[in-house]
Design a protein around this motif. Structure first.
Motif, PDB file in Angstrom:
ATOM      1  N   UNK A 129       0.840  -1.206   0.000  1.00 27.05           N
ATOM      2  CA  UNK A 129       0.000   0.000   0.000  1.00 27.05           C
ATOM      3  C   UNK A 129       0.878   1.261   0.000  1.00 27.05           C
ATOM      4  N   UNK A 130       1.759   1.324  -0.992  1.00 26.48           N
ATOM      5  CA  UNK A 130       2.626   2.492  -1.134  1.00 26.48           C
ATOM      6  C   UNK A 130       3.665   2.595  -0.043  1.00 26.48           C
ATOM      7  N   UNK A 131       4.182   1.445   0.421  1.00 26.29           N
ATOM      8  CA  UNK A 131       5.198   1.366   1.471  1.00 26.29           C
ATOM      9  C   UNK A 131       4.698   1.915   2.808  1.00 26.29           C
ATOM     10  N   UNK A 132       3.385   1.861   3.014  1.00 28.40           N
ATOM     11  CA  UNK A 132       2.818   2.357   4.276  1.00 28.40           C
ATOM     12  C   UNK A 132       2.583   1.250   5.296  1.00 28.40           C
ATOM     13  N   UNK A 133       2.633  -0.019   4.835  1.00 31.76           N
ATOM     14  CA  UNK A 133       2.451  -1.157   5.734  1.00 31.76           C
ATOM     15  C   UNK A 133       3.492  -2.220   5.391  1.00 31.76           C
ATOM     16  N   UNK A 134       3.586  -3.230   6.236  1.00 38.30           N
ATOM     17  CA  UNK A 134       4.495  -4.333   5.945  1.00 38.30           C
ATOM     18  C   UNK A 134       4.027  -5.090   4.696  1.00 38.30           C
ATOM     19  N   UNK A 135       4.960  -5.741   3.988  1.00 44.30           N
ATOM     20  CA  UNK A 135       4.573  -6.480   2.783  1.00 44.30           C
ATOM     21  C   UNK A 135       3.556  -7.565   3.087  1.00 44.30           C
ATOM     22  N   UNK A 136       2.684  -7.804   2.121  1.00 44.84           N
ATOM     23  CA  UNK A 136       1.738  -8.905   2.282  1.00 44.84           C
ATOM     24  C   UNK A 136       2.451 -10.240   2.080  1.00 44.84           C
ATOM     25  N   UNK A 137       1.690 -11.326   2.060  1.00 46.53           N
ATOM     26  CA  UNK A 137       2.294 -12.652   2.001  1.00 46.53           C
ATOM     27  C   UNK A 137       3.128 -12.853   0.736  1.00 46.53           C
ATOM     28  N   UNK A 138       2.660 -12.314  -0.381  1.00 48.24           N
ATOM     29  CA  UNK A 138       3.412 -12.443  -1.633  1.00 48.24           C
ATOM     30  C   UNK A 138       4.704 -11.639  -1.555  1.00 48.24           C
ATOM     31  N   UNK A 139       4.636 -10.431  -0.974  1.00 41.27           N
ATOM     32  CA  UNK A 139       5.829  -9.614  -0.814  1.00 41.27           C
ATOM     33  C   UNK A 139       6.869 -10.283   0.060  1.00 41.27           C
ATOM     34  N   UNK A 140       6.431 -10.913   1.136  1.00 40.22           N
ATOM     35  CA  UNK A 140       7.350 -11.638   2.015  1.00 40.22           C
ATOM     36  C   UNK A 140       8.021 -12.773   1.250  1.00 40.22           C
ATOM     37  N   UNK A 141       7.236 -13.465   0.424  1.00 39.86           N
ATOM     38  CA  UNK A 141       7.792 -14.583  -0.358  1.00 39.86           C
ATOM     39  C   UNK A 141       8.859 -14.087  -1.323  1.00 39.86           C
ATOM     40  N   UNK A 142       8.659 -12.926  -1.943  1.00 42.17           N
ATOM     41  CA  UNK A 142       9.662 -12.362  -2.850  1.00 42.17           C
ATOM     42  C   UNK A 142      10.967 -12.084  -2.114  1.00 42.17           C
ATOM     43  N   UNK A 143      10.877 -11.582  -0.895  1.00 44.95           N
ATOM     44  CA  UNK A 143      12.076 -11.360  -0.099  1.00 44.95           C
ATOM     45  C   UNK A 143      12.793 -12.657   0.222  1.00 44.95           C
ATOM     46  N   UNK A 144      12.032 -13.696   0.495  1.00 46.15           N
ATOM     47  CA  UNK A 144      12.628 -15.004   0.793  1.00 46.15           C
ATOM     48  C   UNK A 144      13.322 -15.590  -0.438  1.00 46.15           C
ATOM     49  N   UNK A 145      12.714 -15.406  -1.602  1.00 50.47           N
ATOM     50  CA  UNK A 145      13.335 -15.893  -2.838  1.00 50.47           C
ATOM     51  C   UNK A 145      14.680 -15.215  -3.050  1.00 50.47           C
ATOM     52  N   UNK A 146      14.715 -13.899  -2.854  1.00 48.36           N
ATOM     53  CA  UNK A 146      15.961 -13.159  -3.031  1.00 48.36           C
ATOM     54  C   UNK A 146      17.055 -13.643  -2.102  1.00 48.36           C
ATOM     55  N   UNK A 147      16.711 -13.942  -0.869  1.00 49.18           N
ATOM     56  CA  UNK A 147      17.698 -14.416   0.101  1.00 49.18           C
ATOM     57  C   UNK A 147      18.201 -15.811  -0.264  1.00 49.18           C
ATOM     58  N   UNK A 148      17.281 -16.727  -0.560  1.00 52.18           N
ATOM     59  CA  UNK A 148      17.677 -18.118  -0.805  1.00 52.18           C
ATOM     60  C   UNK A 148      18.497 -18.278  -2.074  1.00 52.18           C
ATOM     61  N   UNK A 149      18.278 -17.366  -3.050  1.00 55.57           N
ATOM     62  CA  UNK A 149      18.973 -17.521  -4.325  1.00 55.57           C
ATOM     63  C   UNK A 149      20.114 -16.523  -4.505  1.00 55.57           C
ATOM     64  N   UNK A 150      20.596 -15.977  -3.391  1.00 57.84           N
ATOM     65  CA  UNK A 150      21.843 -15.199  -3.379  1.00 57.84           C
ATOM     66  C   UNK A 150      22.704 -15.707  -2.222  1.00 57.84           C
ATOM     67  N   UNK A 151      22.299 -15.364  -1.015  1.00 57.99           N
ATOM     68  CA  UNK A 151      23.025 -15.819   0.175  1.00 57.99           C
ATOM     69  C   UNK A 151      23.009 -17.340   0.249  1.00 57.99           C
ATOM     70  N   UNK A 152      21.920 -17.941  -0.208  1.00 57.90           N
ATOM     71  CA  UNK A 152      21.831 -19.401  -0.211  1.00 57.90           C
ATOM     72  C   UNK A 152      22.919 -20.049  -1.045  1.00 57.90           C
ATOM     73  N   UNK A 153      23.225 -19.450  -2.203  1.00 56.23           N
ATOM     74  CA  UNK A 153      24.338 -19.952  -3.017  1.00 56.23           C
ATOM     75  C   UNK A 153      25.680 -19.649  -2.356  1.00 56.23           C
ATOM     76  N   UNK A 154      25.816 -18.437  -1.812  1.00 63.23           N
ATOM     77  CA  UNK A 154      27.088 -18.016  -1.218  1.00 63.23           C
ATOM     78  C   UNK A 154      27.501 -18.920  -0.065  1.00 63.23           C
ATOM     79  N   UNK A 155      26.547 -19.440   0.658  1.00 65.81           N
ATOM     80  CA  UNK A 155      26.848 -20.315   1.791  1.00 65.81           C
ATOM     81  C   UNK A 155      27.581 -21.587   1.358  1.00 65.81           C
ATOM     82  N   UNK A 156      27.445 -21.960   0.082  1.00 63.00           N
ATOM     83  CA  UNK A 156      28.098 -23.165  -0.438  1.00 63.00           C
ATOM     84  C   UNK A 156      29.389 -22.843  -1.185  1.00 63.00           C
ATOM     85  N   UNK A 157      29.799 -21.579  -1.211  1.00 61.92           N
ATOM     86  CA  UNK A 157      31.051 -21.191  -1.834  1.00 61.92           C
ATOM     87  C   UNK A 157      31.124 -21.534  -3.309  1.00 61.92           C
ATOM     88  N   UNK A 158      32.241 -22.129  -3.726  1.00 60.98           N
ATOM     89  CA  UNK A 158      32.439 -22.473  -5.133  1.00 60.98           C
ATOM     90  C   UNK A 158      31.386 -23.426  -5.662  1.00 60.98           C
TER      91      UNK A 158
END
Length: 285
Positions: A129-158
């Motif tokens: 709602x224009x950054x006036x409230x916390x993200x809804x369930x879909x928004x939270x899922x997008x944040x989780x995708x970003x974490x798992x597919x960046x930091x998630x790879x980095x945790x395994x190194x090469x």
């Protein structure tokens, strides 16, 4: 469904590559911008469906609607020009040079990025709602995708980097197959059916698509994902672009070009070739 044979549609691939390499900067940017925006909307649509139904397969089955739309509208993705434009260079088409190819890739990348970022901002506004409230369930899922597919790879190194790269290779193997498959038919229904299958496969399998990621990860950053811009660029976008290039060009463009545009002589032709008797001087020698 008006099937086009491989020898014919490979010529269409080369023609398409030449047209894209020599297209004006204005048209290249407009078409790339719209392609990035439509694909981003399709990704938002698929993630929303997956969250609401709890079934990732349903999201994957419906995601290709965006790809089909942008293809039928004549818009360009970086993954597609990675595969098509080099073929025009190999075929020595007039006006197609290494410089024009790299120029096309650069402008398409920027256009795709602009379109995807535009939709990322719009959807972040919708989910909060224009950054006036916390993200809804879909928004939270997008944040989780970003974490798992960046930091998630980095945790395994090469090993994580290798996995990321291979997923990107596999992705554009399928996406470029979808681009080519659309050329197998002259009817809209035939094109859509042919495109749908490999695009659905790549999305459900979680392969890495550089343009889809231009939406997913900036969205995740805006919606509170636990990663940063450096994580995104180093542990996703840059390796994904390189993997997409290798996958589309190696497993789709060059293989089809080698066997259907530069077909070798068949064995019967070689066996039936006349045998030239050696000259007397050669025998005596």
């Amino acid at each position: 469904m008006s099937y086009v044979t491989p020898s014919d549609f490979v010529q269409k691939m080369i023609d398409a590559g030449a047209a894209k390499a020599t297209m004006s900067t204005r048209d290249t940017l407009i078409r790339a911008y719209m392609a990035g925006a439509i694909l981003a909307l399709a990704a938002a649509f698929a993630v929303t469906i997956t969250v609401q139904t709890g079934n990732a397969l349903v999201g994957a089955v419906l995601f290709p609607v965006g790809f089909c739309l942008l293809y039928l509208l004549g818009f360009d993705l970086l993954t597609g020009v990675f595969t098509l434009v080099p073929l025009a260079l190999l075929d020595k088409r007039r006006g197609v040079t290494v410089r024009s190819m790299l120029r096309n890739w650069g402008w398409v990348f920027l256009g795709n990025l602009g379109g995807a970022l535009t939709v990322a901002v719009m959807m972040a506004i919708v989910f909060t709602y224009g950054f006036s409230v916390d993200p809804n369930e879909v928004g939270v899922r997008l944040g989780e995708i970003g974490h798992s597919r960046t930091v998630g790879y980095a945790e395994h190194g090469g090993a994580g980097m290798l996995t990321l790269f291979i997923r990107a290779v596999l992705c554009n193997w399928m996406v470029s197959t979808g681009v080519v498959a659309a050329m197998m038919s002259t009817s809209v229904s035939g094109k859509v059916i042919a495109m749908w299958m490999p695009i659905m496969l790549f999305f459900y399998m979680g392969f890495e698509h550089s343009i889809v990621n231009m939406f997913l990860f900036p969205s995740g950053l805006m919606l509170g994902g636990d990663f940063n811009l450096v994580d995104y660029m180093v542990w996703n976008e840059i390796p994904t672009v390189l993997g997409n290039l290798v996958g589309g060009l190696t497993f789709v463009g060059l293989t089809l070009f080698a066997t259907h545009a530069r077909t070798g002589p068949d064995r019967l032709t070689v066996l039936d070739a006349p045998v030239v008797a050696p000259r007397r001087e050669e025998v005596s020698a």
